[in-house]
Design a protein around this motif. Structure first.
Motif, PDB file in Angstrom:
ATOM      1  N   GLU A 145      14.526  -1.843   0.342  1.00  0.00           N
ATOM      2  CA  GLU A 145      15.293  -0.550   0.537  1.00  0.00           C
ATOM      3  C   GLU A 145      16.888  -1.379  -0.097  1.00  0.00           C
ATOM      4  OE1 GLU A 145      15.178   2.536   0.737  1.00  0.00           O
ATOM      5  OE2 GLU A 145      12.663   2.163   1.013  1.00  0.00           O
ATOM      6  N   GLU A 175       1.080  -1.239  -0.164  1.00  0.00           N
ATOM      7  CA  GLU A 175       0.022  -0.080  -0.319  1.00  0.00           C
ATOM      8  C   GLU A 175       0.677   1.242   0.201  1.00  0.00           C
ATOM      9  OE1 GLU A 175      -3.749  -0.150   2.178  1.00  0.00           O
ATOM     10  OE2 GLU A 175      -4.090   0.167   0.755  1.00  0.00           O
ATOM     11  N   ALA A 176       2.014   0.952   0.497  1.00  0.00           N
ATOM     12  CA  ALA A 176       2.989   2.612   1.215  1.00  0.00           C
ATOM     13  C   ALA A 176       3.529   2.181  -0.586  1.00  0.00           C
ATOM     14  CB  ALA A 176       4.072   2.320   2.208  1.00  0.00           C
ATOM     15  N   LEU A 177       4.309   1.463  -0.525  1.00  0.00           N
ATOM     16  CA  LEU A 177       4.413   1.861  -2.139  1.00  0.00           C
ATOM     17  C   LEU A 177       3.318   2.497  -3.673  1.00  0.00           C
ATOM     18  CD1 LEU A 177       6.326  -1.974  -2.262  1.00  0.00           C
ATOM     19  CD2 LEU A 177       7.504   0.330  -2.745  1.00  0.00           C
ATOM     20  N   ARG A 185      13.461  -1.274  -4.794  1.00  0.00           N
ATOM     21  CA  ARG A 185      13.984   0.077  -4.774  1.00  0.00           C
ATOM     22  C   ARG A 185      15.680   0.227  -5.766  1.00  0.00           C
ATOM     23  NH1 ARG A 185      10.428   3.506  -2.551  1.00  0.00           N
ATOM     24  NH2 ARG A 185       9.853   2.965  -0.054  1.00  0.00           N
ATOM     25  N   ALA A 192       1.328   4.296  -2.473  1.00  0.00           N
ATOM     26  CA  ALA A 192       0.863   5.419  -2.539  1.00  0.00           C
ATOM     27  C   ALA A 192       1.840   6.636  -3.354  1.00  0.00           C
ATOM     28  CB  ALA A 192       0.678   5.760  -1.057  1.00  0.00           C
ATOM     29  N   GLU A 193       3.390   5.144  -3.198  1.00  0.00           N
ATOM     30  CA  GLU A 193       4.407   6.466  -4.069  1.00  0.00           C
ATOM     31  C   GLU A 193       4.379   6.179  -4.946  1.00  0.00           C
ATOM     32  OE1 GLU A 193       8.078   4.877  -2.850  1.00  0.00           O
ATOM     33  OE2 GLU A 193       7.269   4.960  -0.407  1.00  0.00           O
ATOM     34  N   GLY A 194       3.221   5.942  -5.446  1.00  0.00           N
ATOM     35  CA  GLY A 194       3.338   6.073  -7.451  1.00  0.00           C
ATOM     36  C   GLY A 194       3.832   4.515  -8.516  1.00  0.00           C
ATOM     37  N   VAL A 195       4.297   3.522  -7.326  1.00  0.00           N
ATOM     38  CA  VAL A 195       4.790   2.577  -8.218  1.00  0.00           C
ATOM     39  C   VAL A 195       3.290   1.511  -8.456  1.00  0.00           C
ATOM     40  CG1 VAL A 195       6.002  -0.105  -7.469  1.00  0.00           C
ATOM     41  CG2 VAL A 195       6.290   2.768  -6.509  1.00  0.00           C
ATOM     42  N   GLU A 249      14.811   1.774 -10.303  1.00  0.00           N
ATOM     43  CA  GLU A 249      16.031   2.287 -10.770  1.00  0.00           C
ATOM     44  C   GLU A 249      16.536   1.251 -12.083  1.00  0.00           C
ATOM     45  OE1 GLU A 249      18.266   3.561  -7.059  1.00  0.00           O
ATOM     46  OE2 GLU A 249      16.405   4.315  -6.283  1.00  0.00           O
TER      47      GLU A 249
END
Length: 182
Positions: free
Chosen positions: A168, A90-92, A172, A94-97, A176
């Motif tokens: 992390e 959910e956090a990812l 991520r 919310a970051e747009g992932v 990238e």
């Protein structure tokens, strides 16, 4: 005259063998990649999807090859680790992932209840009731998450639940790398 007993060098062999095996064991246990499961898909196009709708419209391979980095997450309502990783998904999101979920061998009502209770981080969702897509993707069990580049090539496969540390140190950087490849 007292008999002197000769010490045989062979009597030292069992302890030396034991110490050698113990050292190999501890070196093997200390390896960080002991849980890593190899994937033959890295660098290759993601396999076709043989999925069904869970609700609403189903996503297809076109979405996964649409020019943007995507995550594909195999999950199930009966999977405890899936529940544990869900807030991180959910956090990812919310970051747009962009995360696409594939519900694995689950009852649709249970899967929908899971999403109603915990939230829906998925940009698209499908069901794999027979596990056929999971087999094609090389999934060993749920949860498993894949990072795809914009052309739908697999950049990373992470078996097991996502954690903050995994996100992390692995996820991520893979996102990238996938974005840089576009």
């Amino acid at each position: 005259m007292a008999d002197k007993k000769r010490v045989s060098p062979l009597m030292f062999l069992p302890p030396v063998i034991f110490l050698g095996l113990a050292a190999l064991f501890f070196i093997g246990v200390g390896r960080e990649d002991r849980d890593a499961l190899p994937s033959m898909l890295i660098g290759k196009p993601a396999p076709a999807l043989a999925v069904e709708p869970l609700y609403g419209e189903i996503f297809d391979e076109g979405v996964l090859r649409g020019g943007a980095v995507t995550l594909v997450n195999f999950w199930a309502s009966w999977c405890g680790p899936c529940r544990d990783e869900h807030p991180l998904l959910e956090a990812l999101a919310a970051e747009g992932v962009a995360i696409y979920g594939i519900n694995y061998k689950d009852k649709p009502a249970n899967a929908l209840r899971f999403l109603d209770q915990l939230g829906n981080p998925y940009a698209g969702i499908a069901a794999d009731p027979a596990g056929r897509t999971a087999i094609e993707w090389g999934v060993y069990g749920v949860p498993e998450t894949f990072v795809l580049d914009g052309q739908g090539r697999v950049v990373l496969r992470h078996p097991g639940p996502l954690t903050a540390a995994v996100i992390e140190t692995s996820l991520r950087p893979a996102i990238e790398r996938a974005a840089a490849a576009e």
